[in-house]
Design an enzyme around this catalytic site. Structure first.
Site, PDB file in Angstrom:
ATOM      1  N   LYS A   1     -27.329  31.042 -17.293  1.00 23.66           N
ATOM      2  CA  LYS A   1     -28.197  30.124 -18.038  1.00 23.66           C
ATOM      3  C   LYS A   1     -29.484  30.015 -17.221  1.00 23.66           C
ATOM      4  CE  LYS A   1     -28.126  25.660 -20.425  1.00 23.66           C
ATOM      5  NZ  LYS A   1     -28.706  26.076 -21.699  1.00 23.66           N
TER       6      LYS A   1
HETATM    7  N1  PMP Z   1     -26.898  29.733 -26.274  1.00 25.88           N
HETATM    8  C1  PMP Z   1     -28.017  29.261 -25.701  1.00 25.88           C
HETATM    9  C2  PMP Z   1     -29.212  30.151 -25.592  1.00 25.88           C
HETATM   10  C3  PMP Z   1     -28.061  27.945 -25.218  1.00 25.88           C
HETATM   11  O1  PMP Z   1     -29.175  27.466 -24.639  1.00 25.88           O
HETATM   12  C4  PMP Z   1     -26.917  27.126 -25.360  1.00 25.88           C
HETATM   13  C5  PMP Z   1     -26.964  25.722 -24.846  1.00 25.88           C
HETATM   14  N2  PMP Z   1     -26.642  25.667 -23.469  1.00 25.88           N
HETATM   15  C6  PMP Z   1     -25.771  27.663 -25.963  1.00 25.88           C
HETATM   16  C7  PMP Z   1     -25.805  28.977 -26.411  1.00 25.88           C
HETATM   17  C8  PMP Z   1     -24.536  26.852 -26.125  1.00 25.88           C
HETATM   18  O2  PMP Z   1     -23.947  26.555 -24.889  1.00 25.88           O
HETATM   19  P1  PMP Z   1     -23.161  25.208 -24.617  1.00 25.88           P
HETATM   20  O3  PMP Z   1     -22.238  25.005 -25.745  1.00 25.88           O
HETATM   21  O4  PMP Z   1     -22.440  25.474 -23.339  1.00 25.88           O
HETATM   22  O5  PMP Z   1     -24.149  24.126 -24.519  1.00 25.88           O
END
Ligand code: PMP
Length: 300
Positions: free
Chosen positions: A158
């Site tokens: 991330k």
């Molecule tokens: N894809 C992207 C590009 C994101 O920014 C997020 C949010 N973090 C997600 C998917 C979903 O991840 P999560 O459910 O862990 O928040």
């Protein structure tokens, strides 16, 4: 509504080990993280004072940093405690939590081996990403920007740099009158929205793209566990854009978006239906369940 800038608010931010007044949580303009995107972050939500799947988020933060070649100088236990501390210190119970780690100022060149690693954690009240539009379903435009090959970028991290693509795709979608963009990957397969994963209901089963070049969201994995708990078939696979017309329901899943119905992708129309409604309610219940019970009843 006037926007309140993020650097001019009341409250406290956890910064390298201590709480500091919000307006004083500053870094220098010659920080490596700013110039070369050597930064990784998390997005978490606290519900009724408990951060949903906090340890999974903290572990992903540590893993994201390692994928960018740096080690955050705090343990998972210390980061968990800091996240809880900052929510409590700001008097919040339902809140968004944003930890971010970045390389500092010791070196400002592509090579950054000598930089110090910093960690800050902020929190603020942030109702659902899509606000009032959410329940009637959001509209997604098909983005021209693609999710890159995992050998082109550290796609499992991330990492702040990857959001450059998301912002470009989202701005183009907003300019065309949509709420968000649906991105394909470098192969032309369906990938994800700019800040959430995507699910399709096809013949009563739940289909979602295999996360091999984008984030395997914690919300995504939670929704899959909830669907299996309801005896639904869950299929992770490569999904081609031409198949989307077969879907009877579509929804997004992510920390900021939670479970959000989709009513349009490009020129395709969808009606938020029973499966989305059921999983949305199951998710709302899960996020307000005691942490130990969450791990027991919906393991991811
Ligand atoms: N894809 C992207 C590009 C994101 O920014 C997020 C949010 N973090 C997600 C998917 C979903 O991840 P999560 O459910 O862990 O928040």
């Amino acid at each position: 509504m006037a926007l309140v800038p993020f650097d001019d608010r009341d409250g406290q931010i956890w910064f390298d080990g201590a709480l500091v007044p919000w307006r004083e949580a500053k870094l220098h303009v010659l920080s490596h993280g700013l110039h070369y995107a050597s930064a990784v972050f998390e997005g978490e939500r606290a519900y009724a004072g408990e951060i949903f799947r906090l340890r999974a988020h903290t572990e992903r933060l540590l893993a994201s940093a390692r994928l960018l070649g740096f080690e955050i100088p705090w343990t998972a236990e210390q980061i968990d405690a800091a996240c809880r501390q900052v929510v409590a210190a700001n008097g919040l119970v339902d809140a968004y939590v944003r930890p971010i780690a970045w390389r500092g100022t010791e070196q400002l060149s592509v090579s950054a081996q000598q930089t110090r690693i910093h960690l800050a954690i902020a929190t603020w009240a942030w109702p659902n990403l899509f606000g009032d539009n959410r329940m009637k379903g959001v509209r997604l435009d098909l983005a021209n920007w693609k999710r890159p090959h995992p050998e082109t970028a550290p796609t499992a991290s991330k990492a702040a740099g990857l959001y450059m693509i998301g912002t470009l795709a989202k701005h183009a979608a907003e300019a065309a009158g949509f709420e968000d963009a649906l991105m394909l990957d470098w192969r032309g397969q369906v990938a994800e929205a700019t800040g959430a994963n995507v699910f399709f209901v096809m013949n009563g089963a739940l289909h979602t793209p295999t996360p091999d070049c984008f984030l395997d969201g914690i919300t995504r994995r939670s929704v899959m566990a909830l669907a299996r708990r309801r005896q639904m078939e869950v299929v992770e696979r490569a999904i081609l854009p031409a198949e989307m017309a077969r879907a009877t329901e579509v929804f997004l899943a992510g920390t900021a978006a939670e479970v959000t119905p989709v009513r349009r992708i490009g020129s395709l129309e969808f009606t938020p239906g029973q499966v989305t409604g059921t999983l949305l309610r199951d998710f709302e219940q899960l996020v307000r369940t005691a942490p130990a019970e969450v791990e027991r009843t919906a393991p991811i």
